[in-house]
Enzyme design. Structure first.
Site, PDB file in Angstrom:
ATOM      1  N   GLY A 146       0.282  -5.023   0.766  1.00 18.37           N
ATOM      2  CA  GLY A 146      -0.833  -5.353  -0.162  1.00 18.37           C
ATOM      3  C   GLY A 146      -1.046  -6.024  -1.361  1.00 18.37           C
ATOM      4  O   GLY A 146      -1.634  -6.508  -1.859  1.00 18.37           O
ATOM      5  N   GLU A 183      -1.043  -9.689  -0.634  1.00 14.88           N
ATOM      6  CA  GLU A 183      -2.475  -9.962  -0.352  1.00 14.88           C
ATOM      7  C   GLU A 183      -3.281 -10.012  -1.633  1.00 14.88           C
ATOM      8  O   GLU A 183      -4.264 -10.655  -1.545  1.00 14.88           O
ATOM      9  CB  GLU A 183      -3.203  -8.683   0.896  1.00 14.88           C
ATOM     10  CG  GLU A 183      -2.462  -8.940   2.243  1.00 14.88           C
ATOM     11  CD  GLU A 183      -2.843  -7.658   3.106  1.00 14.88           C
ATOM     12  OE1 GLU A 183      -3.380  -7.562   4.105  1.00 14.88           O
ATOM     13  OE2 GLU A 183      -2.361  -6.557   2.583  1.00 14.88           O
ATOM     14  N   ALA A 228       1.046  -1.259   0.200  1.00 13.10           N
ATOM     15  CA  ALA A 228       0.020  -0.091  -0.210  1.00 13.10           C
ATOM     16  C   ALA A 228       0.918   1.205  -0.023  1.00 13.10           C
ATOM     17  O   ALA A 228       2.058   1.147   0.395  1.00 13.10           O
ATOM     18  CB  ALA A 228      -0.872   0.057   1.284  1.00 13.10           C
ATOM     19  N   GLU A 277       4.302  -5.448   7.386  1.00 12.21           N
ATOM     20  CA  GLU A 277       3.636  -4.380   7.880  1.00 12.21           C
ATOM     21  C   GLU A 277       3.907  -4.019   9.587  1.00 12.21           C
ATOM     22  O   GLU A 277       4.031  -2.939   9.799  1.00 12.21           O
ATOM     23  CB  GLU A 277       2.220  -4.720   8.050  1.00 12.21           C
ATOM     24  CG  GLU A 277       1.588  -4.497   6.563  1.00 12.21           C
ATOM     25  CD  GLU A 277       1.228  -5.731   5.747  1.00 12.21           C
ATOM     26  OE1 GLU A 277       1.013  -5.738   4.637  1.00 12.21           O
ATOM     27  OE2 GLU A 277       2.101  -6.557   6.002  1.00 12.21           O
TER      28      GLU A 277
END
Length: 257
Positions: A111, A114, A66, A134
């Site tokens: 992300g 993911e 992200a 993260e």
């Protein structure tokens, strides 16, 4: 490559989505997430769709995570909204009725990992790097990583990767079942094309039913999941695909789906 956030190309019912922020290593910001969601909403309506491929622009990155520069000053409520929007998009990708294949080139972190976990297949180039880093930023995965990663590789390995934040190469990702195949970077597109040809040679509705049986059945007890399989198996006999497929087998010819 244009200045569009997502490049959409199509060939014979196979749609390729290229996330296009190469200067930011294709990091997921609000605009890219919203644009991807919009594209997926359109794809959901397609009865002629055979498969979806998703990749990142450039040679360095699938999705590096992200966008930290966007996230760093968010309040808890703003972070909740951001994660919810991303989860909606990722679930929409996961729930497409056709096979979804991640073509992972370079960094596949946070992300990005993911996003790949929401795909049915992941084909990685040998330069791919995976991870959920993260915790090093003082947070946890927020786009489904704490739930999809243990379902893919098991809770022990998921805890290892998420709590250490360590990165793994494509060979280890293959060994633990995070990806389906590893190929050289130059072969990634060719392998994807061969895979989609295999899809095209089989019944379109049969493939959709197989995906539904596996995905929906995983969240049910065994007896309920077996009942779902039986229902979807029987449903196949109501369409033209079964008649063509079995007729071709008996007649010793290739089916024309």
């Amino acid at each position: 490559m244009s200045d569009k956030l997502i490049e959409v190309t199509e060939k014979e019912g196979v749609v390729r989505l290229t996330l296009n922020r190469p200067k930011a290593l294709n990091a997921l910001n609000s605009d890219l997430i919203a644009e991807l969601n919009k594209v997926l909403v359109d794809l959901e309506q397609r009865d002629d769709l055979r498969a979806v491929l998703i990749t990142g622009a450039g040679e360095k990155s699938f999705v590096a995570g992200a966008d930290i520069s966007e996230m760093r000053d968010k309040t808890p409520e703003e972070a909740r909204v951001f994660a919810s929007q991303a989860l909606t998009t990722v679930k929409r990708l996961e729930r497409l009725p056709v096979p979804v294949v991640a073509l992972v080139n370079g960094f596949c972190l946070g992300g990005g990992c993911e996003l790949a976990l929401a795909c049915d297949w992941a084909i990685a180039s040998d330069n791919a790097i995976f991870g959920q880093p993260e915790v090093g930023l003082g947070v946890i995965p927020g786009f489904g990583g704490t739930q999809r990663l243990p379902r893919r590789v098991g809770p022990a390995l998921a805890l290892d990767l998420i709590t250490t934040g360590r990165k793994i190469d494509a060979a280890e990702a293959l060994r633990i079942g995070l990806v389906n195949r590893v190929v050289s970077a130059g072969e990634l597109d060719a392998v994807a094309e061969e895979l989609t040809k295999q899809f095209a040679g089989n019944g379109r509705q049969a493939i959709r039913s197989a995906k539904q049986a596996i995905h929906d059945g995983m969240d049910q007890d065994l007896d309920s999941a077996l009942a779902l399989e039986t229902s979807l198996f029987a449903l196949g006999f109501a369409g033209e695909e079964q008649s063509e497929g079995m007729g071709a087998f008996v007649e010793k010819r290739k089916p024309n789906f």
